[in-house]
Design an enzyme around this catalytic site. Structure first.
Site, PDB file in Angstrom:
ATOM      1  N   LYS A   9       0.847  -1.201   0.000  1.00  0.00           N
ATOM      2  CA  LYS A   9       0.000   0.000   0.000  1.00  0.00           C
ATOM      3  C   LYS A   9       0.886   1.255   0.000  1.00  0.00           C
ATOM      4  O   LYS A   9       2.106   1.169   0.211  1.00  0.00           O
ATOM      5  CB  LYS A   9      -0.932  -0.059   1.210  1.00  0.00           C
ATOM      6  CG  LYS A   9      -1.946  -1.221   1.143  1.00  0.00           C
ATOM      7  CD  LYS A   9      -2.767  -1.309   2.432  1.00  0.00           C
ATOM      8  CE  LYS A   9      -3.853  -2.356   2.348  1.00  0.00           C
ATOM      9  NZ  LYS A   9      -4.633  -2.454   3.625  1.00  0.00           N
ATOM     10  N   TYR A  49     -12.253  -3.634  -3.072  1.00  0.00           N
ATOM     11  CA  TYR A  49     -12.792  -3.595  -1.711  1.00  0.00           C
ATOM     12  C   TYR A  49     -14.315  -3.589  -1.694  1.00  0.00           C
ATOM     13  O   TYR A  49     -14.915  -3.048  -0.781  1.00  0.00           O
ATOM     14  CB  TYR A  49     -12.241  -2.371  -0.974  1.00  0.00           C
ATOM     15  CG  TYR A  49     -10.780  -2.512  -0.581  1.00  0.00           C
ATOM     16  CD1 TYR A  49     -10.371  -3.479   0.347  1.00  0.00           C
ATOM     17  CD2 TYR A  49      -9.808  -1.666  -1.114  1.00  0.00           C
ATOM     18  CE1 TYR A  49      -9.044  -3.593   0.724  1.00  0.00           C
ATOM     19  CE2 TYR A  49      -8.465  -1.779  -0.744  1.00  0.00           C
ATOM     20  CZ  TYR A  49      -8.090  -2.749   0.179  1.00  0.00           C
ATOM     21  OH  TYR A  49      -6.779  -2.858   0.560  1.00  0.00           O
ATOM     22  N   ASN A 112      -1.745  -0.211   7.342  1.00  0.00           N
ATOM     23  CA  ASN A 112      -1.177  -1.528   7.649  1.00  0.00           C
ATOM     24  C   ASN A 112      -0.313  -2.119   6.530  1.00  0.00           C
ATOM     25  O   ASN A 112      -0.117  -3.326   6.440  1.00  0.00           O
ATOM     26  CB  ASN A 112      -2.264  -2.505   8.120  1.00  0.00           C
ATOM     27  CG  ASN A 112      -3.334  -2.755   7.076  1.00  0.00           C
ATOM     28  OD1 ASN A 112      -3.266  -2.214   5.969  1.00  0.00           O
ATOM     29  ND2 ASN A 112      -4.319  -3.548   7.422  1.00  0.00           N
ATOM     30  N   HIS A 115      -1.667  -5.399   1.398  1.00  0.00           N
ATOM     31  CA  HIS A 115      -2.908  -6.138   1.142  1.00  0.00           C
ATOM     32  C   HIS A 115      -2.542  -7.504   0.589  1.00  0.00           C
ATOM     33  O   HIS A 115      -1.618  -7.619  -0.220  1.00  0.00           O
ATOM     34  CB  HIS A 115      -3.776  -5.407   0.110  1.00  0.00           C
ATOM     35  CG  HIS A 115      -4.895  -6.260  -0.413  1.00  0.00           C
ATOM     36  ND1 HIS A 115      -6.100  -6.373   0.247  1.00  0.00           N
ATOM     37  CD2 HIS A 115      -4.988  -7.085  -1.493  1.00  0.00           C
ATOM     38  CE1 HIS A 115      -6.887  -7.214  -0.419  1.00  0.00           C
ATOM     39  NE2 HIS A 115      -6.236  -7.656  -1.482  1.00  0.00           N
ATOM     40  N   GLU A 126      -9.210 -10.856  -7.658  1.00  0.00           N
ATOM     41  CA  GLU A 126      -8.377  -9.653  -7.539  1.00  0.00           C
ATOM     42  C   GLU A 126      -7.271  -9.620  -8.593  1.00  0.00           C
ATOM     43  O   GLU A 126      -6.941  -8.550  -9.113  1.00  0.00           O
ATOM     44  CB  GLU A 126      -7.825  -9.546  -6.106  1.00  0.00           C
ATOM     45  CG  GLU A 126      -8.950  -9.294  -5.102  1.00  0.00           C
ATOM     46  CD  GLU A 126      -8.526  -9.338  -3.646  1.00  0.00           C
ATOM     47  OE1 GLU A 126      -7.316  -9.415  -3.353  1.00  0.00           O
ATOM     48  OE2 GLU A 126      -9.425  -9.289  -2.779  1.00  0.00           O
TER      49      GLU A 126
HETATM   50  N1  UDP Z   1      -9.542  -1.150   7.519  1.00  0.00           N
HETATM   51  C1  UDP Z   1      -9.591   0.018   8.244  1.00  0.00           C
HETATM   52  N2  UDP Z   1     -10.322   0.038   9.403  1.00  0.00           N
HETATM   53  C2  UDP Z   1     -10.992  -1.049   9.861  1.00  0.00           C
HETATM   54  C3  UDP Z   1     -10.938  -2.246   9.116  1.00  0.00           C
HETATM   55  C4  UDP Z   1     -10.199  -2.263   7.948  1.00  0.00           C
HETATM   56  O1  UDP Z   1      -8.998   1.018   7.857  1.00  0.00           O
HETATM   57  O2  UDP Z   1     -11.640  -0.973  10.914  1.00  0.00           O
HETATM   58  C5  UDP Z   1      -8.776  -1.187   6.270  1.00  0.00           C
HETATM   59  C6  UDP Z   1      -7.388  -1.825   6.435  1.00  0.00           C
HETATM   60  O3  UDP Z   1      -6.471  -1.123   5.584  1.00  0.00           O
HETATM   61  C7  UDP Z   1      -7.622  -3.235   5.925  1.00  0.00           C
HETATM   62  C8  UDP Z   1      -8.618  -2.985   4.793  1.00  0.00           C
HETATM   63  O4  UDP Z   1      -9.457  -1.951   5.293  1.00  0.00           O
HETATM   64  O5  UDP Z   1      -6.416  -3.837   5.487  1.00  0.00           O
HETATM   65  C9  UDP Z   1      -9.465  -4.161   4.387  1.00  0.00           C
HETATM   66  O6  UDP Z   1     -10.070  -4.727   5.535  1.00  0.00           O
HETATM   67  P1  UDP Z   1     -10.125  -6.312   5.739  1.00  0.00           P
HETATM   68  O7  UDP Z   1     -10.999  -6.590   6.914  1.00  0.00           O
HETATM   69  O8  UDP Z   1     -10.493  -6.974   4.450  1.00  0.00           O
HETATM   70  O9  UDP Z   1      -8.617  -6.661   6.165  1.00  0.00           O
HETATM   71  P2  UDP Z   1      -7.423  -7.388   5.394  1.00  0.00           P
HETATM   72  O10 UDP Z   1      -8.040  -8.410   4.465  1.00  0.00           O
HETATM   73  O11 UDP Z   1      -6.638  -6.317   4.658  1.00  0.00           O
HETATM   74  O12 UDP Z   1      -6.603  -8.016   6.482  1.00  0.00           O
HETATM   75 MG    MG Z   2      -9.651  -8.343   3.189  1.00  0.00          MG
END
Ligand code: UDP
Ligand code: MG
Length: 149
Positions: A9, A49, A112, A115, A126
């Protein structure tokens, strides 16, 4: 062979973590079969997303992902989607295990670093959003005969 989609990211690119992240997957034995640096257009961020469109964090997430270049990759290997998710660690870096990418390099859920597709089905979807078939490369890595039994 299984493939998955992984993306450093904008915070990870800005912090110079692309090389470190690529190195971890290479050392694991995974094969890089596609890669590019891109400023993502809104439609592809929304498509990637789409499960989160109605979530309160979505507008902030979209702005973050579009705030700078992302480094997009396709990785190949046995069970790669699950292997990469374990190497990436929990979504909230404060809860991610040390040794995982988020556990080692991030603090905030909204920044974080990386992805990764959450299943083989998500990976296929994806990869289709971000890579044209001709952008993924078939080749052998020289260590494959000793990596796999
Ligand atoms: N995210 C966020 N706040 C939250 C949950 C998710 O900003 O409370 C963002 C974070 O960057 C995360 C992305 O949205 O990586 C996608 O969320 P997901 O639950 O799919 O997590 P991932 O698959 O990336 O672990
Ligand atoms: Mg996810």
């Amino acid at each position: 062979m299984d493939r998955t989609f992984v993306m450093v990211k904008p915070d990870g690119v800005q912090r110079g973590l692309v090389g470190e992240i690529v190195s971890r997957f290479e050392a694991k034995g995974l094969k890089l079969v596609g890669a590019k640096l891109e400023l993502l257009p809104e439609e592809r961020v929304v498509e990637q997303y789409r499960e989160h469109l109605e979530k309160p964090f979505f507008p902030g997430l979209k702005a973050y992902i579009m705030s700078g270049p992302c480094f997009l990759m396709a990785w190949e290997g046995k069970g790669v989607a699950a292997v990469v998710r374990r190497m990436v660690g929990a979504t909230n870096p404060a809860e991610a295990e040390p040794g995982s990418i988020r556990g080692d390099f991030a603090l905030d859920i909204g920044r974080n670093v990386i992805h990764a597709s959450d299943s083989p089905e998500s990976a296929a979807r994806e990869l289709g959003i971000h890579f044209a078939p001709g952008e993924l490369v078939d080749y052998s890595r020289i260590d494959e005969p000793v990596l796999y039994e």
